[in-house]
Write an enzyme that holds these catalytic residues in place. Structure first.
Site: not given
Length: 217
Positions: A71, A117
């Site tokens: 990745e 948040y």
């Protein structure tokens, strides 16, 4: 041994302790000047060897250490698109991965502004179309998206987040997973999300990218 190596190993262990990195899934990287330290292929984030990390150039050239995680193009794409990025985390965390299998909330964010948040620590999180793990074109597409973001969901795969510091990226990865869990818990129940004004005010206050449901130009 550099502090960055120890910090990367500690971050991996923390994420694994939270159950966000099952098996040998997930990879973490940190930028040191013009080099990237990244976990090797098949590494268990719970037991990263700080002295045995892969070293890459910003263009992805393998400079030292074992073979990198497949990745790694996602990581280098984030570093190239934003010079302020100092850390990148890719996980297969359960709730974020599950949410990546659902349609996106908007063109620029798979998740709505469910909590303050999420706006404070993550911001808009585009959903990238499915591609096999390690796909170079998917990483190129991420790098070239024409709007600001610090996190993305890879369709049918999981999250990848970036931050100006490793601790910031860890906080974003945890908050993204928590927001995804809340969304899945709510299911089809009616739910209030932050208004456009509330979301923009929160994102602006904390310097996070947020475009609401504006189309991609």
């Amino acid at each position: 041994m550099s502090a960055a190596r120890h910090d990367l190993a500690a971050a991996g262990a923390h994420l694994a302790s939270l159950g966000l990195s099952p098996g040998s899934s997930g990879n973490v990287s940190i930028r040191e000047d013009d080099r990237i330290l990244i976990t090797p292929t098949g590494a268990d984030l719970a037991a990263i060897d700080a002295g045995n990390l892969t070293v890459l150039a910003l263009d992805g050239t393998h400079l030292d250490g074992p073979r990198p995680s497949k990745e790694f193009p996602l990581h280098t794409a984030f570093y190239r698109r934003d010079p302020a990025t100092r850390a990148v985390i890719h996980l297969h965390s359960r709730h974020a991965a599950a949410l990546s299998c659902r349609p996106a909330w908007s063109e620029r964010s798979a998740l709505p502004p469910l909590t303050p948040y999420f706006l404070m620590r993550v911001g808009q999180t585009p959903l990238l179309p499915y591609a096999p793990p390690g796909d170079v074109q998917q990483a190129a597409d991420l790098e070239q998206l024409p709007f600001a973001f610090r996190a993305a969901l890879l369709q049918n795969h999981g999250p990848v987040v970036a931050g100006p510091a490793l601790a910031t990226a860890v906080d974003a990865a945890v908050e993204l997973e928590e927001t995804a869990a809340l969304l899945l818990t709510l299911g089809t129940l009616p739910a209030r999300v932050l208004t456009e004004e509330e979301a923009r005010a929160m994102a602006d206050k904390y310097g996070m990218p947020w475009s609401g449901r504006e189309p991609v130009s």
